[in-house]
Design an enzyme around this catalytic site. Structure first.
Site, mmCIF file in Angstrom:
data_model
loop_
_atom_site.group_PDB
_atom_site.id
_atom_site.type_symbol
_atom_site.label_atom_id
_atom_site.label_comp_id
_atom_site.label_asym_id
_atom_site.label_seq_id
_atom_site.Cartn_x
_atom_site.Cartn_y
_atom_site.Cartn_z
ATOM 1 C CD GLU A 228 -3.363 -5.663 4.148
ATOM 2 O OE1 GLU A 228 -4.363 -4.650 4.799
ATOM 3 O OE2 GLU A 228 -2.281 -5.691 3.987
ATOM 4 C CD GLU B 257 -3.116 -0.878 2.050
ATOM 5 O OE1 GLU B 257 -2.644 0.415 3.361
ATOM 6 O OE2 GLU B 257 -3.631 -2.319 2.468
HETATM 7 O O1 IFM Z 1 -4.049 -2.563 9.351
HETATM 8 C C1 IFM Z 1 -4.141 -2.072 7.763
HETATM 9 C C2 IFM Z 1 -2.681 -3.045 7.060
HETATM 10 O O2 IFM Z 1 -1.867 -2.221 7.530
HETATM 11 C C3 IFM Z 1 -2.938 -2.455 5.757
HETATM 12 N N1 IFM Z 1 -3.918 -2.177 5.064
HETATM 13 C C4 IFM Z 1 -5.405 -1.251 5.902
HETATM 14 C C5 IFM Z 1 -5.495 -2.203 7.231
HETATM 15 C C6 IFM Z 1 -6.280 -1.869 7.725
HETATM 16 O O3 IFM Z 1 -6.707 -0.488 8.023
#
Ligand code: IFM
Length: 448
Positions: A351, A165
């Site tokens: 994720e 990200e």
């Molecule tokens: O906790 C974060 C993670 O570090 C990166 N993606 C989003 C998650 C939830 O906000």
């Protein structure tokens, strides 16, 4: 309704070093930008600092036992740069290397694949002092670090992710509410350019090393849509949030080569075009082995509503202020990756998950039906995209346990396991047995 996935589908969970490890100042670890940022007054909801978190540094056995209980096929984690290289460059902290070897060996011995992120937001503070991502030397610093990881862990890691990200680095330099806490969009654009070159150079290095594992990148996509399809302002807002302030700033250079015409025009107009070397754009656009999609929600922009929310907003970064779910966006986003960005490599949902607000009613948090509904619905839309021929190979639920949720501190609980921060006990939520069954059957039952 039964939703089935291929037997070969990779089911996993994800975490990140800065969010779970703790032991922030132990065994030679240097501080990261989040250790410093979190200490600035008012930056973190509830004032949480990541000194202890889930104390995973001291609890390898506990964490691996949870992975085994779930029956995951893969574990996604990240390395803390400043645990391995306390100053970002220079002498290696062998205690840090030993921790990761112990963890990764235990995970492999449990028959679980490893998906390891090289950089998940926690730059060594020693490098931030030297300009961090704003200094072009970051490319050498990052390559040195990545090279070390390939040398020390190349025998254990199955999937490498160069960056998780990159938007977090943009937010941290342009918007101020993530580390390092700067609010300078022009500078942020330069930082992102350097970050993308770091990515490309690391992929080249990985190819030179001829490692048997695979390499990719993780870009989160929060796709914005105009709430009122005929409203010019809503349309413009969605376009800006996607192409200029969101995923377009990464996906275009990574997969199509160069910045999009929309972003190029915007940067020229605002005198924000980053300085670059002649071959940078080519370097950034490397052939990858997989793409990691972090998907949480689709967002509908109603500019009138957004103005009202802006007035109330205190902190943010992960759109926790937009409670309405548009999970059908997962289907659209997966199509967009293939059709607009021509991503024709395997895709992993690296994720997906949902937060619960912390509060005194522990029983309510443990009975996380809402998480089960959220994940089920996302998987339903992922399966629809797969039925259309989109090559999705796996899914990682965020997160294994409640952890340090950046600017939301310990107030947002994303875990399958409830973390009791008083005694560091991990208590399975209802979703643990549910997800274990999903993994075991590679299928789930859902209300039609
Ligand atoms: O906790 C974060 C993670 O570090 C990166 N993606 C989003 C998650 C939830 O906000």
């Amino acid at each position: 309704m039964k939703i089935t996935f291929p037997e070969t589908f990779t089911w996993g969970v994800a975490t990140a070093a800065a969010q779970i490890e703790g032991a922030a100042f132990e065994d030679g670890r240097g501080p990261s930008i989040w250790d410093v940022f979190s200490r600035l007054p008012g930056k973190i909801e509830g004032g949480g600092i990541p000194d202890v978190c889930c104390d995973s540094y001291h609890n390898v056995g506990r964490d691996v036992a949870m992975l085994k209980e779930l029956g995951v096929k893969a574990y996604r984690m990240s390395f803390s740069w400043s645990r391995i290289l306390p100053d970002g460059t220079g002498p290696v902290n062998e205690a840090g290397v030993a921790y990761y070897r112990k963890l990764l060996l235990a995970v492999k011995e449990a028959g679980i694949e490893i998906n390891a992120t090289i950089y998940h937001w926690d730059l060594p503070y020693a490098l931030q002092i030297k300009g961090g991502f704003g200094n072009r030397e970051i490319i050498d610093w990052y390559l040195n670090y990545a090279s070390l990881l390939f040398d020390r862990f190349g025998d254990l890691v199955d999937y490498w992710v160069t960056f998780n990200e990159p938007i977090a680095t943009y937010v941290g330099h342009a918007k101020g509410f993530f580390a390092p806490g700067l609010s300078d969009e022009k500078y942020a654009r330069q930082c992102i350019h350097h970050l993308l070159v770091c990515h490309g150079r690391a992929v080249q290095l990985f190819r030179e090393r001829k490692l048997k594992s695979r390499i990719g990148v993780v870009v989160d996509v929060w796709k914005h849509y105009p709430a009122r399809p005929d409203n010019e302002e809503d349309i413009a807002s969605a376009l800006e949030n996607n192409e200029i302030q969101g995923y377009g700033m990464f996906l275009h250079p990574l997969f199509l080569g160069g910045y999009s015409s929309v972003l190029t025009a915007y940067m020229e107009e605002h005198d924000m075009t980053p300085k670059m070397e002649p071959d940078d754009l080519e370097t950034i656009c490397q052939k990858l082995d997989f793409y990691g999609l972090n998907f949480y929600n689709g967002l509908y922009d109603d500019v009138d509503e957004m103005r009202r929310m802006e007035a109330q907003k205190a902190s943010g970064g992960n759109f926790q202020d937009r409670p309405v779910r548009h999970l059908e966006a997962a289907y659209d986003v997966l199509h967009m990756l293939k059709e607009q960005y021509q991503i024709d490599i395997p895709i992993y949902i690296t994720e997906n998950g949902v937060a619960q607000s912390d509060g005194p009613d522990r029983a309510a948090i443990l009975g996380d039906d809402d998480r089960i509904a959220y994940v089920s619905e996302t998987l339903y839309h992922v399966r629809r995209a797969m039925d259309d021929g989109i090559d999705v190979r796996g899914y990682y639920l965020w997160s294994l346990m409640d952890n340090f949720e950046w600017s939301a501190g310990f107030c947002a609980r994303y875990g399958l396991y409830y973390t009791d921060y008083e005694n560091l006990q991990m208590i399975p939520k209802k979703s643990v047995s549910w997800y274990r069954d999903v993994i075991r059957n590679s299928a789930l039952e859902m209300e039609p």
